[in-house]
Design an enzyme around this catalytic site. Structure first.
Site, short mmCIF file in Angstrom:
data_model
loop_
_atom_site.label_atom_id
_atom_site.label_comp_id
_atom_site.label_asym_id
_atom_site.label_seq_id
_atom_site.Cartn_x
_atom_site.Cartn_y
_atom_site.Cartn_z
N ASP A 307 -9.63 -18.36 -11.24
CA ASP A 307 -8.87 -17.13 -11.41
C ASP A 307 -8.80 -16.78 -12.89
OD1 ASP A 307 -8.26 -16.38 -8.84
OD2 ASP A 307 -6.51 -17.68 -8.71
N GLU A 348 3.64 -7.03 -16.56
CA GLU A 348 3.03 -5.88 -17.21
C GLU A 348 4.02 -4.72 -17.31
OE1 GLU A 348 1.78 -7.56 -14.73
OE2 GLU A 348 -0.23 -8.28 -15.27
N THR A 377 3.83 -1.72 -5.73
CA THR A 377 3.34 -2.56 -4.63
C THR A 377 1.84 -2.76 -4.81
OG1 THR A 377 2.79 -0.73 -3.13
CG2 THR A 377 5.06 -1.57 -3.06
N GLN A 379 -0.29 -2.49 -2.57
CA GLN A 379 -1.05 -1.54 -1.76
C GLN A 379 -1.24 -0.22 -2.50
OE1 GLN A 379 1.57 -3.39 -0.47
NE2 GLN A 379 0.08 -4.82 0.43
N SER A 383 3.85 2.60 -9.57
CA SER A 383 5.31 2.60 -9.61
C SER A 383 5.72 3.90 -10.24
CB SER A 383 5.84 1.41 -10.43
OG SER A 383 5.49 1.54 -11.80
N LYS A 394 3.04 5.86 -12.61
CA LYS A 394 2.24 5.03 -13.51
C LYS A 394 1.55 3.95 -12.69
CE LYS A 394 3.68 1.47 -14.34
NZ LYS A 394 4.05 0.08 -14.31
N ASP A 513 -2.76 -20.26 -4.07
CA ASP A 513 -1.34 -20.55 -3.84
C ASP A 513 -0.73 -19.77 -2.69
OD1 ASP A 513 -1.32 -18.07 -4.95
OD2 ASP A 513 0.06 -18.54 -6.60
#
Length: 677
Positions: A307, A348, A377, A379, A383, A394, A513
């Protein structure tokens, strides 16, 4: 690369308590039922019994060779005991680690829920499927999944990490381990394991060796060693036939001594200890392997799926720059970005709020202004906030682009520039108009490029996995030096990539995880689940990292390779040893019948008896001398297979040829000095 491994306190090699226990266990392991699992040492034990019988017979008959038979018998038994001692030492160190795990298991009461009722029961009475309540100060009674609530949990008893972690329902941080403690708030837990079947119970049984099974490589090597032993037994019978035909016969005691010296007793005696010690070294790195096969597979891995975030880069991306659209001031863009990020709890999003404070004050009176926040989210990848008729959003550039009439050319150029530089661009829009771009910067870890170069030299292919867009992924891949990358990764894409690599004949290792990582972890040859992840991920993987540090995958591969290098090095040394011992014991056996064979007595040993006894003593002592190397492992070197082969051939091959010449000669001189020559 900076080493971030947090290790358990390493158990001293010759700790008094472990040595005492190992001495007792080495006697218990003389049970033929145990030694039958190791064909080489079983043959040595049978030979010891045979020579013991001939020694006793010689004592009763007053034979002149009774003393010689007694010394041979004594050192043959020592050979078996030393091999048992090596295995017992490895198990003892594992049991010391198991005690560390067992100390986290405390007897506690559980608050079991039956509908609305609550009852106090012992943790041992809980069964899979029960729901328990854990409140502040409570010790979590069993492994489980959080089904309701959120709490701060102290996992230091298991991980050694003092900082508490958050455990909550409905996400990838829902798994809890029995023996950990709730610091604050409360959670309801559905028990996922019956007593004795929990995560720590399995680990304790494995580390203690109770459930350890031989790996495929161990089984193959055991078959090879058994085959060599059978070959030498046939050779031995042939030598006796030649001796009888030539007018003399070799005593049974001498034949047994020759057999023990010729078969690969060194690696036969240390093989089990090497495997157990490999699991122990992983434990010292706070990694629990579900099987020895997993450790061995880690050493054979030739493709790493890593990752990006937290492994290749430092982790959270940080907002470093606002780039306004034409006609939009920097302050206006900062204000819009700040308002759209107030409900974004990602690292972020928080960094955007912090950066915006440098240009505009934090807004007040949010409730009075009637702000309706739209949380981020995975999906929507957006936000924002609605303030009456005003809508501010944004998020990912492509997601915001669908909300605006058009994206100005200057912003499109800024997005490409940020992506090519390895950053992540986010766009801001207000009422269908693009307001600007936010530059999120990913910082590649120092030294990671050199580490990947070492892995490449070892024949290991590295693939970066990221959810970023292809341009961003390509820039970071080029900076970090990985061989390939998978951009905009989804669980399905990860699984497909693993299967594709395996179809090419590669062994794949990966970290995960979440529940959505479970299929990929199960498919990978080495699947390392984070302890902070879900129970589904931990059950799917074959290793669990208690520190939940994805960077550790590289160290796990190194421990696996160290295990294989140690086994290969000691096998090389053992075979080379046997070749040298031929020059000591075979001339000694036949010089009486064939005086010409004295030319092969290159060590100039004193007599046939001293030569045979010195060889048997050396054969026993070399096992003890190599126990530290078997337990600690040979030093790991990030070399390719050919370089490792050359090094092992020189150090352990040539060294294995030379060591018996020196050792047997010194022992022979010592035997002569004490009158046993």
């Amino acid at each position: 690369m900076e080493q971030t491994l947090k290790r358990h306190k390493v158990t001293p090699l010759w700790q008094g308590a472990i040595v005492k226990t190992a001495l007792v266990e080495s006697l218990k392991k003389l049970d033929p039922r145990h030694l039958a699992k190791n064909p080489v040492m079983f043959v040595v034990e049978v030979g010891s019994v045979v020579t013991t019988c001939f020694w006793i017979q010689g004592l009763r008959g007053g034979s002149a060779d009774a003393g010689f038979a007694g010394h041979i018998t004594l050192w043959l038994w020592f050979t078996v005991l030393f091999a048992n001692f090596a295995e017992a030492m490895a198990e003892g160190r594992g049991k010391a680690q198991a005690e560390t795990l067992r100390s986290t298991k405390t007897k506690t009461l559980a608050k079991r829920l039956r509908g609305e009722a609550r009852e106090l029961v012992g943790a041992g009475e809980l069964r899979k499927g029960d729901v328990v309540l854990a409140e502040a100060g409570d010790v979590i009674p069993a492994d489980g999944e959080v089904v309701e609530g959120i709490a701060s949990v102290d996992e230091s008893a298991v991980t050694g990490e003092s900082a508490p972690v958050i455990r909550e329902s409905g996400g990838d941080r829902s798994s809890v381990t029995g023996g950990t403690k709730v610091n604050s708030d409360w959670i309801k837990i559905r028990v996922t394991a019956n007593p004795g079947e929990g995560f720590l119970d399995k680990m304790i049984a494995l580390v203690e060796g109770a459930s350890r099974q031989k790996t495929p490589n161990e089984i193959a090597l055991n078959i090879l060693l058994a085959g060599l032993t059978l070959i030498f037994m046939v050779v031995l019978m042939s030598l006796q036939a030649f001796a009888i035909y030539s007018g003399g016969a070799v005593s049974v005691v001498t034949l047994v001594a020759l057999l023990v010296c010729l078969i690969p007793t060194t690696i036969g005696g240390l093989l089990s200890a090497i495997g157990i010690a490999g699991i122990d070294r992983l434990m010292q790195c706070n990694v629990l392997a579900m099987s020895g096969r997993a450790v061995e597979a880690a050493g054979d891995v030739d493709c790493l799926l890593l990752d990006k975030t937290g492994t290749i880069t430092l982790g959270n991306r940080m907002a470093t720059e606002f780039i306004p659209a034409p006609g939009v001031s920097l302050e206006d863009l900062a204000l819009d970005a700040q308002l759209a990020s107030l409900s974004d709890e990602t690292p972020e999003g928080r960094s955007i709020v912090v950066l915006a404070k440098q240009f505009v004050p934090k807004p007040t009176g949010i409730h009075e202004k009637g702000m309706i926040f739209v949380p981020f989210t995975a999906q929507t990848r957006l936000s924002g906030v609605d303030i009456g008729p005003v809508s501010i959003r944004k998020g990912a550039v492509d997601a915001v682009a669908r909300l605006v009439d058009r994206m100005p050319a200057t912003l499109t150029q800024a997005v490409e520039r940020i992506a090519k530089a390895g950053g992540t661009p986010l766009a801001v829009a207000r009422d269908g108009q693009a307001r600007g771009v936010i530059y999120l910067k990913d910082v590649v870890k120092g030294g990671i490029r050199q580490r990947f170069e070492q892995l490449r030299a070892m024949g290991i292919r590295t693939v970066m996995i990221t959810g970023d867009n292809p341009l961003t992924a390509a820039a970071i891949a080029a900076e970090s030096g990985v061989d390939d990358f998978l951009a905009q990764a989804t669980p399905e894409k990860k699984l497909s990539l693993i299967r594709l690599e395996q179809a090419k004949g590669r062994l794949v290792a990966m970290v995960g995880d979440g529940t959505n990582d479970a299929p990929s972890l199960a498919q990978a040859d080495v699947g390392v689940a984070m302890n902070s992840g879900t129970m589904a991920a931990k059950e799917a993987g074959n290793m669990v990292d208690l520190d939940s540090n994805p960077t550790k995958l590289i160290e796990i591969v190194e421990v696996g390779k160290q295990l294989l290098m140690t086994r290969g090095a000691l096998t090389t040394f053992s075979v080379a040893n046997d070749v040298s011992k031929y020059f000591a014991i075979i001339p000694a056996m036949f010089m009486g019948l064939f005086p010409e064979m004295s030319a092969l007595n290159v060590m100039r040993l004193h007599s046939p008896h001293s030569a045979i006894l010195a060889s048997v003593i050396f054969n026993a002592l070399i096992i003890v001398a190599l126990i530290p190397l078997a337990l600690r492992g040979v030093k790991y070197r990030p070399w390719g297979a050919h370089a490792v082969l050359r090094y092992n051939s020189l150090v352990y091959g040539v060294g294995g040829l030379i060591a018996p010449f020196i050792g047997i000669k010194l022992i022979d001189m010592g035997l002569v000095a004490v009158g046993l020559g």
